[in-house]
Enzyme design. Structure first.
Site, PDB file in Angstrom:
ATOM      1  N   SER A  12       0.851  -1.191   0.000  1.00  0.00           N
ATOM      2  CA  SER A  12       0.000   0.000   0.000  1.00  0.00           C
ATOM      3  C   SER A  12       0.886   1.240   0.000  1.00  0.00           C
ATOM      4  CB  SER A  12      -0.883   0.023   1.243  1.00  0.00           C
ATOM      5  OG  SER A  12      -1.400   1.336   1.422  1.00  0.00           O
ATOM      6  N   HIS A  37      -1.179  -1.357  -4.334  1.00  0.00           N
ATOM      7  CA  HIS A  37      -2.460  -1.027  -3.696  1.00  0.00           C
ATOM      8  C   HIS A  37      -2.519   0.474  -3.400  1.00  0.00           C
ATOM      9  CE1 HIS A  37      -6.038  -2.104  -1.276  1.00  0.00           C
ATOM     10  NE2 HIS A  37      -5.620  -1.219  -0.390  1.00  0.00           N
ATOM     11  N   ASP A  39      -4.727   3.526  -1.788  1.00  0.00           N
ATOM     12  CA  ASP A  39      -5.799   3.804  -0.830  1.00  0.00           C
ATOM     13  C   ASP A  39      -6.350   5.213  -1.015  1.00  0.00           C
ATOM     14  OD1 ASP A  39      -6.059   1.421   0.800  1.00  0.00           O
ATOM     15  OD2 ASP A  39      -4.000   1.808   1.434  1.00  0.00           O
ATOM     16  N   MET A  41      -8.972   7.933   0.096  1.00  0.00           N
ATOM     17  CA  MET A  41      -9.797   8.274   1.276  1.00  0.00           C
ATOM     18  C   MET A  41     -10.347   9.680   1.131  1.00  0.00           C
ATOM     19  SD  MET A  41      -7.441   6.782   4.341  1.00  0.00           S
ATOM     20  CE  MET A  41      -6.606   5.201   4.204  1.00  0.00           C
ATOM     21  N   HIS A  70      -8.358   1.018  -3.942  1.00  0.00           N
ATOM     22  CA  HIS A  70      -9.307   0.794  -2.836  1.00  0.00           C
ATOM     23  C   HIS A  70      -9.978   2.122  -2.523  1.00  0.00           C
ATOM     24  CE1 HIS A  70      -9.612  -0.400   1.738  1.00  0.00           C
ATOM     25  NE2 HIS A  70     -10.799  -0.274   1.174  1.00  0.00           N
ATOM     26  N   MET A  72     -12.154   4.305  -0.441  1.00  0.00           N
ATOM     27  CA  MET A  72     -12.805   4.534   0.860  1.00  0.00           C
ATOM     28  C   MET A  72     -13.491   5.881   0.774  1.00  0.00           C
ATOM     29  SD  MET A  72      -9.737   2.951   3.141  1.00  0.00           S
ATOM     30  CE  MET A  72      -8.593   3.070   1.777  1.00  0.00           C
ATOM     31  N   MET A 141     -11.562  -6.310   5.317  1.00  0.00           N
ATOM     32  CA  MET A 141     -10.711  -5.406   6.100  1.00  0.00           C
ATOM     33  C   MET A 141     -10.302  -6.091   7.399  1.00  0.00           C
ATOM     34  SD  MET A 141     -10.259  -2.630   4.331  1.00  0.00           S
ATOM     35  CE  MET A 141      -9.236  -1.884   5.603  1.00  0.00           C
ATOM     36  N   ASP A 177      -6.575  -6.592   4.202  1.00  0.00           N
ATOM     37  CA  ASP A 177      -5.946  -5.265   4.230  1.00  0.00           C
ATOM     38  C   ASP A 177      -5.970  -4.737   5.654  1.00  0.00           C
ATOM     39  OD1 ASP A 177      -5.114  -2.674   3.710  1.00  0.00           O
ATOM     40  OD2 ASP A 177      -6.764  -2.175   2.357  1.00  0.00           O
TER      41      ASP A 177
HETATM   42  C1  DX5 Z   1      -6.322   1.151   5.727  1.00  0.00           C
HETATM   43  C2  DX5 Z   1      -5.773   0.941   4.328  1.00  0.00           C
HETATM   44  C3  DX5 Z   1      -4.647  -0.021   4.250  1.00  0.00           C
HETATM   45  C4  DX5 Z   1      -3.454   0.369   5.008  1.00  0.00           C
HETATM   46  C5  DX5 Z   1      -2.695  -0.870   5.403  1.00  0.00           C
HETATM   47  O1  DX5 Z   1      -7.430   1.970   5.639  1.00  0.00           O
HETATM   48  O2  DX5 Z   1      -6.793   0.467   3.476  1.00  0.00           O
HETATM   49  O3  DX5 Z   1      -4.312  -0.338   2.917  1.00  0.00           O
HETATM   50  O4  DX5 Z   1      -2.617   1.230   4.298  1.00  0.00           O
HETATM   51  O5  DX5 Z   1      -1.656  -0.459   6.201  1.00  0.00           O
HETATM   52  P1  DX5 Z   1      -0.889  -1.403   7.211  1.00  0.00           P
HETATM   53  O6  DX5 Z   1      -0.387  -2.560   6.391  1.00  0.00           O
HETATM   54  O7  DX5 Z   1       0.183  -0.525   7.713  1.00  0.00           O
HETATM   55  O8  DX5 Z   1      -1.863  -1.847   8.250  1.00  0.00           O
HETATM   56 ZN    ZN Z   2      -6.495  -0.455   1.380  1.00  0.00          ZN
END
Ligand code: DX5
Ligand code: ZN
Length: 227
Positions: A12, A37, A39, A41, A70, A72, A141, A177
């Site tokens: 990620s 990956h 993320d 948000m 991903h 969010m 998750m 994840d």
């Molecule tokens: C959380 C994200 C993850 C996160 C994982 O909301 O979707 O992808 O970056 O991070 P680690 O591996 O550090 O838990």
């Molecule tokens: Zn993620």
């Protein structure tokens, strides 16, 4: 993008240097990442804000593997075309992001992109049942979404196991994840996951000028996952 259930490690970029995404992606791919990956948000669906379609488009040219995005965000539907145009290979939307996830998954596939469905820890995987035939991936998750570096929620392993039974022989990836590291990776793979997202456990100790730790970290997760 062919389907198989071999273990895939998806770093990620949330844990990468935000001022240097291009070289960070090149570094983790050179060190053995299978997917990248991303993320996204929105500061609304989750209490954190990252980046949108222009940045995803800008980093696309550095990804030679699979760009796994991903989302969010809520709502999702108004942004599907923009993220598809940005070059996502997979777009994953949360079941909890709105009342019409079925429509969202149809729209993602309609945009020519593989469709993923993400489930928060508080959502029973059985809720995905009616949607599975619209999914190329289900993301379970293993932390509450929003931040990297949180602790793995071990009770999600049982949810992965139930999801794996529900999927049967359908070509649907199971991704986990959050909090995935060499200590936790085996449990989710044994339960049926094949795509392991890892942020802090991949990027810790390395940098673009010292990428060897990325490779050591990826190999450690993969070895632990394969048992
Ligand atoms: C959380 C994200 C993850 C996160 C994982 O909301 O979707 O992808 O970056 O991070 P680690 O591996 O550090 O838990
Ligand atoms: Zn993620």
């Amino acid at each position: 993008m062919s389907f198989d259930r071999s273990v895939k490690i998806a770093p990620s970029i949330l844990s990468a240097d935000f001022a240097d995404f291009g070289r960070e992606i090149q570094a983790v791919e050179a060190e053995g990442a299978d997917w990248i990956h991303v993320d996204v948000m929105d500061g609304h669906f989750v209490p954190n804000l990252t980046f949108g379609p222009p940045l995803v488009k800008a980093i696309r040219k550095h990804v030679t593997t699979v760009m796994d995005v991903h989302l969010m965000i809520a709502p999702v539907d108004p942004y599907i075309d923009a993220f598809a145009d940005a070059g996502a290979d997979i777009l994953t939307a949360h079941l909890e992001a709105g009342p019409h996830t079925h429509r969202t998954l149809q729209a993602i596939r309609g945009a020519g992109v593989k469709a993923g469905l993400a489930l928060n820890p508080g959502t029973p995987v059985e809720a995905a049942g009616p949607l599975l035939d619209l999914c190329d991936l289900v993301l379970v998750m293993t932390v509450n979404p929003g931040f990297g570096g949180q602790s793995f929620i071990a009770s999600q392993v049982e949810q992965v196991r139930r999801l794996r039974d529900m999927i049967g022989d359908r070509p649907i990836h199971i991704e986990t994840d959050g909090g995935v590291d060499p200590k936790t990776a085996r449990s989710v793979v044994e339960a049926g996951a094949d795509v392991l997202v890892a942020g802090s456990a991949v990027f810790r100790g390395g940098s673009v000028s010292n990428p060897a730790p990325y490779g050591e970290n990826i190999r450690a997760i993969r070895q632990a996952a394969q048992g």
